[in-house]
Scaffold this motif. Structure first.
Motif, PDB file in Angstrom:
ATOM      1  N   PRO A 138      60.587  21.448  51.853  1.00  0.00           N
ATOM      2  CA  PRO A 138      59.684  20.392  52.350  1.00  0.00           C
ATOM      3  C   PRO A 138      58.434  20.951  53.031  1.00  0.00           C
ATOM      4  CG  PRO A 138      61.951  20.001  53.047  1.00  0.00           C
ATOM      5  CD  PRO A 138      61.917  21.387  52.477  1.00  0.00           C
ATOM      6  N   ALA A 139      57.444  20.076  53.182  1.00  0.00           N
ATOM      7  CA  ALA A 139      56.162  20.478  53.788  1.00  0.00           C
ATOM      8  C   ALA A 139      56.350  21.103  55.173  1.00  0.00           C
ATOM      9  CB  ALA A 139      55.241  19.264  53.871  1.00  0.00           C
ATOM     10  N   ALA A 140      57.289  20.596  55.939  1.00  0.00           N
ATOM     11  CA  ALA A 140      57.488  21.107  57.309  1.00  0.00           C
ATOM     12  C   ALA A 140      57.865  22.584  57.321  1.00  0.00           C
ATOM     13  CB  ALA A 140      58.571  20.278  58.012  1.00  0.00           C
ATOM     14  N   ALA A 141      58.371  23.058  56.198  1.00  0.00           N
ATOM     15  CA  ALA A 141      58.798  24.466  56.138  1.00  0.00           C
ATOM     16  C   ALA A 141      57.802  25.336  55.380  1.00  0.00           C
ATOM     17  CB  ALA A 141      60.173  24.553  55.473  1.00  0.00           C
ATOM     18  N   ARG A 142      56.699  24.735  54.951  1.00  0.00           N
ATOM     19  CA  ARG A 142      55.724  25.482  54.142  1.00  0.00           C
ATOM     20  C   ARG A 142      55.177  26.682  54.902  1.00  0.00           C
ATOM     21  NH1 ARG A 142      51.334  22.100  53.230  1.00  0.00           N
ATOM     22  NH2 ARG A 142      50.017  23.320  54.605  1.00  0.00           N
ATOM     23  N   GLY A 143      55.260  27.843  54.272  1.00  0.00           N
ATOM     24  CA  GLY A 143      54.738  29.058  54.904  1.00  0.00           C
ATOM     25  C   GLY A 143      55.701  29.664  55.919  1.00  0.00           C
ATOM     26  N   HIS A 144      56.768  28.980  56.218  1.00  0.00           N
ATOM     27  CA  HIS A 144      57.766  29.534  57.155  1.00  0.00           C
ATOM     28  C   HIS A 144      58.910  30.169  56.372  1.00  0.00           C
ATOM     29  CE1 HIS A 144      55.674  27.768  60.525  1.00  0.00           C
ATOM     30  NE2 HIS A 144      55.675  26.588  59.892  1.00  0.00           N
ATOM     31  N   VAL A 145      59.448  29.430  55.410  1.00  0.00           N
ATOM     32  CA  VAL A 145      60.460  30.048  54.547  1.00  0.00           C
ATOM     33  C   VAL A 145      59.719  31.027  53.625  1.00  0.00           C
ATOM     34  CG1 VAL A 145      62.178  28.203  54.558  1.00  0.00           C
ATOM     35  CG2 VAL A 145      60.269  28.056  52.965  1.00  0.00           C
ATOM     36  N   ASP A 146      60.452  31.990  53.115  1.00  0.00           N
ATOM     37  CA  ASP A 146      59.804  33.020  52.296  1.00  0.00           C
ATOM     38  C   ASP A 146      60.797  33.548  51.261  1.00  0.00           C
ATOM     39  OD1 ASP A 146      58.539  35.222  51.230  1.00  0.00           O
ATOM     40  OD2 ASP A 146      57.807  35.981  53.157  1.00  0.00           O
ATOM     41  N   ILE A 147      60.353  33.585  50.034  1.00  0.00           N
ATOM     42  CA  ILE A 147      61.221  34.014  48.928  1.00  0.00           C
ATOM     43  C   ILE A 147      61.705  35.464  49.105  1.00  0.00           C
ATOM     44  CG2 ILE A 147      59.477  34.931  47.320  1.00  0.00           C
ATOM     45  CD1 ILE A 147      60.792  33.103  45.149  1.00  0.00           C
ATOM     46  N   ASN A 148      60.968  36.248  49.893  1.00  0.00           N
ATOM     47  CA  ASN A 148      61.392  37.631  50.138  1.00  0.00           C
ATOM     48  C   ASN A 148      62.510  37.728  51.159  1.00  0.00           C
ATOM     49  OD1 ASN A 148      59.592  39.062  48.399  1.00  0.00           O
ATOM     50  ND2 ASN A 148      57.945  38.434  49.777  1.00  0.00           N
ATOM     51  N   LYS A 149      62.749  36.641  51.874  1.00  0.00           N
ATOM     52  CA  LYS A 149      63.832  36.651  52.867  1.00  0.00           C
ATOM     53  C   LYS A 149      65.140  36.258  52.186  1.00  0.00           C
ATOM     54  CE  LYS A 149      61.255  35.908  57.066  1.00  0.00           C
ATOM     55  NZ  LYS A 149      60.064  35.137  57.310  1.00  0.00           N
ATOM     56  N   SER A 150      66.238  36.549  52.858  1.00  0.00           N
ATOM     57  CA  SER A 150      67.538  36.181  52.282  1.00  0.00           C
ATOM     58  C   SER A 150      67.738  34.677  52.398  1.00  0.00           C
ATOM     59  CB  SER A 150      68.657  36.902  53.037  1.00  0.00           C
ATOM     60  OG  SER A 150      68.747  36.373  54.354  1.00  0.00           O
ATOM     61  N   ALA A 151      68.680  34.158  51.622  1.00  0.00           N
ATOM     62  CA  ALA A 151      68.998  32.724  51.690  1.00  0.00           C
ATOM     63  C   ALA A 151      69.448  32.369  53.109  1.00  0.00           C
ATOM     64  CB  ALA A 151      70.081  32.396  50.676  1.00  0.00           C
ATOM     65  N   THR A 152      70.209  33.243  53.715  1.00  0.00           N
ATOM     66  CA  THR A 152      70.716  32.996  55.067  1.00  0.00           C
ATOM     67  C   THR A 152      69.557  32.834  56.052  1.00  0.00           C
ATOM     68  OG1 THR A 152      72.531  34.474  54.470  1.00  0.00           O
ATOM     69  CG2 THR A 152      72.347  33.878  56.805  1.00  0.00           C
ATOM     70  N   GLU A 153      68.594  33.746  55.966  1.00  0.00           N
ATOM     71  CA  GLU A 153      67.434  33.659  56.860  1.00  0.00           C
ATOM     72  C   GLU A 153      66.647  32.379  56.605  1.00  0.00           C
ATOM     73  OE1 GLU A 153      65.355  37.795  57.676  1.00  0.00           O
ATOM     74  OE2 GLU A 153      66.184  37.744  55.633  1.00  0.00           O
ATOM     75  N   ASN A 154      66.423  32.084  55.332  1.00  0.00           N
ATOM     76  CA  ASN A 154      65.643  30.887  55.002  1.00  0.00           C
ATOM     77  C   ASN A 154      66.339  29.604  55.459  1.00  0.00           C
ATOM     78  OD1 ASN A 154      63.235  31.883  53.931  1.00  0.00           O
ATOM     79  ND2 ASN A 154      64.226  32.340  51.968  1.00  0.00           N
TER      80      ASN A 154
END
Ligand SMILES: O=C(COP(=O)(O)O)[C@@H](O)[C@H](O)[C@H](O)[C@H](O)COP(=O)(O)O
Ligand SMILES: [Mn+2]
Ligand SMILES: [Mn+2]
Length: 345
Positions: A138-154
């Motif tokens: 969702p938009a609220a997470a834009r730029g915060h989640v990152d495909i380079n991070k693990s699923a757990t981190e995201n």
């Protein structure tokens, strides 16, 4: 670019969806696909536009219609200047998936759509027929989640951005052997997984709408679908990242050539020198103006599927425009013969 085009492309996806839905549940995925392609092409060629297909039917199968590079629209004719105005003569790029989820249609399952994305020339990433690792949120997470991070981190980041516990998150993942570890990781982190057999465009777009109970899409799907998803998410302000996957061992299918090296060379030939680059929605759909249109073939979370009645049909579509900053849900009653009864809803 937009103006009447925004309205006409609704009919393009509607016609493709209606044609394909006639083959719903008949176990004939190729026919369900082919009729959608034909209907989409026929309607597109009636539009006053100068279009070029940049994402179309697979390069590998050399499909005869809506192939990459095909010109569509009345204003592609040599004498177009005689009957097309200046705006209509502007070159536009089009990405299509006339039947996204052919298996879903063939087996009468939810989540298939006729989809396309349009932008001015060069405004859509001409994705090769490869796979793509995707992360939508969702938009609220834009730029915060990152495909380079693990699923757990995201999931932790998502939980903070959306102000809900990890246990309250639902992640869509395609049900494929390649995702065995990813699915396990998401479950161990505490989130819930919705497995889908096909149709990751719909799942990606669902992330941008609260109320769908879909908070992220993770995993590997097809690259062309990634660009179409990115076009929609860019307009909606959602998060989308994609990374091409060229290693057959990672996707665990024989569909993308024999070797990692061979595929890297193929990417190079296409001008993609960094095969590991991560693209965000604005890079995959970089045009100044981006339009997305989708029409449900079978019922889905975003839209209903095509419903036939005596003398007509009813469709639901979604048209998203970066120019008018709108996401329109369009409910259309198609009247063919003299219907005996038209239901209000
Ligand atoms: O479900 C899909 C198939 O699309 P289509 O061929 O147009 O019916 C897409 O949503 C997926 O993105 C993708 O094509 C799929 O993940 C391809 O992977 P696989 O089936 O594992 O080869
Ligand atoms: Mn598809
Ligand atoms: Mn398709």
């Amino acid at each position: 670019m937009e103006n009447t085009l925004g309205l006409e492309i609704i009919e393009v996806v509607e016609q493709a969806a209606i044609a394909s839905s006639k083959w719903m549940g008949k176990g004939e995925k190729n026919i369900a696909d082919q009729v959608a392609v034909e209907a989409m092409r026929e309607r597109m060629n009636k539009i006053h536009m100068r279009g070029r297909i940049v994402i179309g039917e697979g390069e590998r199968d050399e499909a005869p219609m809506l192939y990459i590079g095909e010109e569509v629209g009345i204003c592609t004719r040599p004498d177009a200047a005689n009957f097309c105005n200046v705006n209509e003569l502007v070159e536009i790029d089009i990405a299509v998936d006339p039947c996204e989820g052919t298996n879903l249609v063939a087996y009468g399952q939810n989540g298939s759509m006729a989809v396309l994305a349009i932008s001015e020339k060069g405004g859509l990433f001409a994705a090769p027929d490869f796979y793509m690792k995707k992360l939508a949120a969702p938009a609220a997470a834009r730029g915060h989640v990152d495909i380079n991070k693990s699923a757990t981190e995201n999931l932790k980041i998502l939980s903070e951005c959306l102000n809900r516990a990890v246990e309250e998150l639902v992640v869509v993942v395609m049900d494929r052997p390649r995702h065995k570890e990813l699915i396990q990781e998401i479950r161990t982190a505490g989130a819930r997984v919705r497995l889908i057999s096909d149709g990751d465009v719909s799942a990606a777009i669902c992330c941008a709408f609260s109320g769908t109970n879909i908070h992220a899409l993770m995993g590997i799907g097809a690259a062309p679908e990634g660009v179409i998803s990115a076009a929609a998410l860019r307009c909606l302000g959602g998060h989308f990242q994609g990374q091409l996957i060229y290693d057959p061992e990672v996707v665990q299918t024989g569909l993308i050539g024999e070797s990692r090296e061979g595929n890297l060379a193929r990417l190079n030939e296409m001008g993609i020198t960094d095969g590991d680059r991560v693209y965000n929605a604005n890079e995959l759909a970089s045009g100044e103006t981006v339009l997305f249109a989708g029409c449900g073939i079978t019922p889905g979370t975003l839209m209903d599927g095509v419903r036939f009645f005596h003398g007509g049909a009813r469709t639901q579509s979604l048209v998203i425009s970066s120019q008018s900053k709108t996401a329109r849900f369009v409910d259309t009653v198609h009247l063919w013969d003299e219907p005996k009864n038209i239901q209000l809803r």
